[in-house]
Enzyme design. Structure first.
Site, PDB file in Angstrom:
ATOM      1  N   SER A  95       0.736  -1.310   0.103  1.00  0.00           N
ATOM      2  CA  SER A  95       0.100  -0.096   0.069  1.00  0.00           C
ATOM      3  C   SER A  95       0.901   1.196   0.089  1.00  0.00           C
ATOM      4  O   SER A  95       0.237   2.428  -0.175  1.00  0.00           O
ATOM      5  CB  SER A  95      -0.844  -0.019   1.149  1.00  0.00           C
ATOM      6  OG  SER A  95      -0.254  -0.024   2.433  1.00  0.00           O
ATOM      7  N   LYS A 138      -7.071   4.223   8.241  1.00  0.00           N
ATOM      8  CA  LYS A 138      -6.305   5.010   7.615  1.00  0.00           C
ATOM      9  C   LYS A 138      -6.894   6.365   7.650  1.00  0.00           C
ATOM     10  O   LYS A 138      -5.995   7.247   7.878  1.00  0.00           O
ATOM     11  CB  LYS A 138      -5.572   4.557   6.369  1.00  0.00           C
ATOM     12  CG  LYS A 138      -4.847   3.503   6.259  1.00  0.00           C
ATOM     13  CD  LYS A 138      -4.502   3.032   4.731  1.00  0.00           C
ATOM     14  CE  LYS A 138      -3.955   1.562   4.936  1.00  0.00           C
ATOM     15  NZ  LYS A 138      -3.644   1.135   3.468  1.00  0.00           N
TER      16      LYS A 138
END
Length: 213
Positions: A95, A138
């Protein structure tokens, strides 16, 4: 807060929730040193998947820079050290791909990225931005850390809908399908500050080494 060229904020998922993930890059060779020219070394306890992601990001960054600035020879001559801080903590996953590409281009163009920008997303060799996990966590971490602009994969739009409204309202979020979209956002006139050319970084390193000698 001021950031240096080559430093970019990413977003990571952990068992305890989301958190910021800083990617730092520096040029550490003399531009005449052919033995280390074009190399990339990594530190920060990166797992095998993240190491692969770093290699993909490095390759794409080189091809993308040739496309947008053919005269910039930074990647051909520079020895680059990439570090992800908190070295005692193991890190893995794909990611951080767009974060790593952005850090490398920031270093190569000597352009500082604004510290209020954070991003997450896997990148392919052709620059396609792929979806990642842990979006809700996140985003919450980004808002808690004072981030105001977030770049996410377009395929993660549905995951962003799970984020509470009061957090979403405090963020400007850009959904991207290709790294070219990321570059347009991050390196726009309002999103970054150019402090010189990539070749000037090499000259500075070379001058500093001569002064030490």
């Amino acid at each position: 807060m001021r950031t240096h060229p080559g430093v970019v904020t990413g977003l990571a998922w952990t068992s305890l929730g989301g958190k910021e993930l800083y990617v730092e890059t520096v040029c550490c060779n003399n531009m005449a040193d052919k033995d280390t020219a074009g190399s990339l070394k990594t530190t920060g306890q990166l797992g095998s998947v993240m190491e692969e992601s770093t290699k993909i990001a490095h390759t794409f960054a080189k091809t993308f820079l040739m496309e947008i600035d053919p005269k910039n020879t930074f990647f051909k001559r520079a020895e680059i050290h990439l570090h992800v801080p908190e070295g005692a903590t193991p890190k893995d996953g794909p990611s951080a791909g767009i974060t790593i590409v952005t850090a490398l281009l920031s270093l190569a163009t000597n352009t500082a990225v604004q510290p209020n920008i954070a991003m997450t997303g896997e990148v392919s060799l052709n620059g396609k931005v792929l979806p990642v996990g842990g979006i809700k966590e996140k985003i919450i971490a980004a808002q808690r850390s004072g981030i105001t602009c977030v770049v996410l994969p377009n395929a993660n739009k549905r995951d962003f809908d799970d984020v509470p409204d009061f957090i979403r309202k405090e963020l400007t979020v850009h959904f991207v399908e290709n790294y070219r979209d990321v570059h347009a956002i991050v390196f726009s006139q309002t999103g970054a500050k150019e402090v010189g050319s990539g070749d000037s970084v090499l000259r500075k390193v070379s001058d500093e080494r001569r002064n030490v000698a």
